[in-house]
Design a protein around this motif. Sequence first.
Motif, PDB file in Angstrom:
ATOM      1  N   LEU A  54       4.521 -23.327  94.522  1.00 39.31           N
ATOM      2  CA  LEU A  54       5.369 -24.180  93.688  1.00 39.31           C
ATOM      3  C   LEU A  54       6.540 -23.343  93.191  1.00 39.31           C
ATOM      4  CD1 LEU A  54       5.799 -26.922  92.279  1.00 39.31           C
ATOM      5  CD2 LEU A  54       4.463 -26.016  90.363  1.00 39.31           C
ATOM      6  N   VAL A  55       7.735 -23.771  93.527  1.00 38.84           N
ATOM      7  CA  VAL A  55       8.944 -23.047  93.148  1.00 38.84           C
ATOM      8  C   VAL A  55       9.563 -23.667  91.899  1.00 38.84           C
ATOM      9  CG1 VAL A  55      11.280 -22.428  93.913  1.00 38.84           C
ATOM     10  CG2 VAL A  55       9.356 -22.289  95.515  1.00 38.84           C
ATOM     11  N   ALA A  56       9.557 -24.991  91.817  1.00 41.05           N
ATOM     12  CA  ALA A  56      10.113 -25.694  90.652  1.00 41.05           C
ATOM     13  C   ALA A  56       9.496 -27.088  90.603  1.00 41.05           C
ATOM     14  CB  ALA A  56      11.633 -25.788  90.755  1.00 41.05           C
ATOM     15  N   PHE A  57       9.528 -27.697  89.411  1.00 36.82           N
ATOM     16  CA  PHE A  57       8.946 -29.032  89.274  1.00 36.82           C
ATOM     17  C   PHE A  57       9.555 -29.741  88.070  1.00 36.82           C
ATOM     18  CE2 PHE A  57       6.701 -26.874  85.994  1.00 36.82           C
ATOM     19  CZ  PHE A  57       6.379 -27.855  85.065  1.00 36.82           C
ATOM     20  N   ILE A  58       9.362 -31.037  88.051  1.00 37.29           N
ATOM     21  CA  ILE A  58       9.626 -31.836  86.861  1.00 37.29           C
ATOM     22  C   ILE A  58       8.759 -33.083  86.936  1.00 37.29           C
ATOM     23  CG2 ILE A  58      11.635 -33.067  87.773  1.00 37.29           C
ATOM     24  CD1 ILE A  58      12.677 -32.565  84.725  1.00 37.29           C
ATOM     25  N   ASP A 185       5.533 -20.112  91.227  1.00 42.28           N
ATOM     26  CA  ASP A 185       5.610 -18.886  92.025  1.00 42.28           C
ATOM     27  C   ASP A 185       7.032 -18.362  92.110  1.00 42.28           C
ATOM     28  OD1 ASP A 185       2.799 -18.625  92.894  1.00 42.28           O
ATOM     29  OD2 ASP A 185       3.187 -20.568  93.819  1.00 42.28           O
ATOM     30  N   GLY A 186       8.010 -19.191  91.754  1.00 37.39           N
ATOM     31  CA  GLY A 186       9.406 -18.775  91.767  1.00 37.39           C
ATOM     32  C   GLY A 186      10.014 -18.797  93.151  1.00 37.39           C
ATOM     33  N   LEU A 187      11.294 -18.537  93.183  1.00 33.02           N
ATOM     34  CA  LEU A 187      12.024 -18.510  94.450  1.00 33.02           C
ATOM     35  C   LEU A 187      11.714 -17.249  95.231  1.00 33.02           C
ATOM     36  CD1 LEU A 187      15.504 -19.700  93.164  1.00 33.02           C
ATOM     37  CD2 LEU A 187      14.140 -20.854  94.909  1.00 33.02           C
ATOM     38  N   PRO A 188      11.705 -17.344  96.550  1.00 31.19           N
ATOM     39  CA  PRO A 188      11.597 -16.115  97.336  1.00 31.19           C
ATOM     40  C   PRO A 188      12.791 -15.215  97.021  1.00 31.19           C
ATOM     41  CG  PRO A 188      11.417 -18.076  98.736  1.00 31.19           C
ATOM     42  CD  PRO A 188      11.800 -18.542  97.365  1.00 31.19           C
ATOM     43  N   PRO A 189      12.638 -13.915  97.084  1.00 32.02           N
ATOM     44  CA  PRO A 189      13.697 -12.978  96.665  1.00 32.02           C
ATOM     45  C   PRO A 189      15.049 -13.219  97.315  1.00 32.02           C
ATOM     46  CG  PRO A 189      11.678 -11.785  97.198  1.00 32.02           C
ATOM     47  CD  PRO A 189      11.440 -13.221  97.545  1.00 32.02           C
ATOM     48  N   ASP A 190      15.084 -13.656  98.562  1.00 30.08           N
ATOM     49  CA  ASP A 190      16.363 -13.800  99.260  1.00 30.08           C
ATOM     50  C   ASP A 190      16.872 -15.257  99.295  1.00 30.08           C
ATOM     51  OD1 ASP A 190      14.325 -14.721 100.846  1.00 30.08           O
ATOM     52  OD2 ASP A 190      15.122 -13.870 102.700  1.00 30.08           O
ATOM     53  N   ALA A 191      16.249 -16.165  98.550  1.00 24.95           N
ATOM     54  CA  ALA A 191      16.575 -17.587  98.637  1.00 24.95           C
ATOM     55  C   ALA A 191      18.003 -17.907  98.219  1.00 24.95           C
ATOM     56  CB  ALA A 191      15.604 -18.401  97.795  1.00 24.95           C
ATOM     57  N   LEU A 192      18.524 -17.219  97.221  1.00 28.98           N
ATOM     58  CA  LEU A 192      19.864 -17.522  96.732  1.00 28.98           C
ATOM     59  C   LEU A 192      20.893 -16.494  97.177  1.00 28.98           C
ATOM     60  CD1 LEU A 192      19.002 -18.815  93.153  1.00 28.98           C
ATOM     61  CD2 LEU A 192      19.431 -20.143  95.212  1.00 28.98           C
TER      62      LEU A 192
END
Length: 193
Positions: A54-58, A185-192
Motif C-alpha cells: 500500500l503506497v497511499a489511500f483514502i 509502505d510508501g513510494l519506491p525510492p525511484d518512483a518520483l
Amino acid sequence: MPHRKTVRRVHEPGHLHELTFSCYRRLPLLTNHDWRGRLARSLDAASTQTGVHLVAFIFMPEHVHLLVLPTRPGSSSISEYLSRIKQPFSREIKAILEQVRSPLLARLTVRERPERTCFRFWQEGGGYDRNLFTPQAIRASLDYLHANPVRRGLCRRAIDWHWSSARYYENDPPGAQEPDLPRIDGLPPDALA
C-alpha cells in the motif's frame, strides 16, 4: 440481465496501480470509525497475504482510493488483493448488522436470482484500475487522492482528513505511521525520480 462492466488488469513489474472501488449503490457506508478501522485492518491483512504494498489511500464515505505496488509477478495479484480486502470486510459488516438487527441489512441484501440473495457492501464489478509508471502520473495521483475530501468540502486541508495517507507524506522524508490506519509502505525510492 444487467450489464456487468469488466476491468482488464495489466500488471507490469514496477508499475503502481491506482484503484478505486465504491460502496453498494454509492451509499455512504464508510462513515463510522469502527468500520473504517476494520477496513484498515483488512487492507493490512490483504497486503500481507498477497505481497501488494500500500503506497497511499483514502477512505471516503462512499468509496475508497488506493495506490498500490504489486511485488509478486502476475496480474492476478491485484484481483486477489481486492478480494482479500472486500470479502472478509463484507462478512464482518454483515455479522455486525445481523447481531444488532439493523434495517441496513435489508437494504444491502439483493436478489441475484429468484432463489438466491446475497449481501452486498461493495458495488459489483471491478472498480477502476489504472497503471502509473511516470513520476508525473504518480505525483498527480497522490495529489488527486489526498485532495478528495477537500474538494468535497469534508475538510479544509488534506491532512485534516484522518482516514488518508496525506499526513504520512506531509513530512520530508515521509513516514509517520498512525496505529488505526493501514500500514503504508510508501513510494519506491525511484518512483518520483
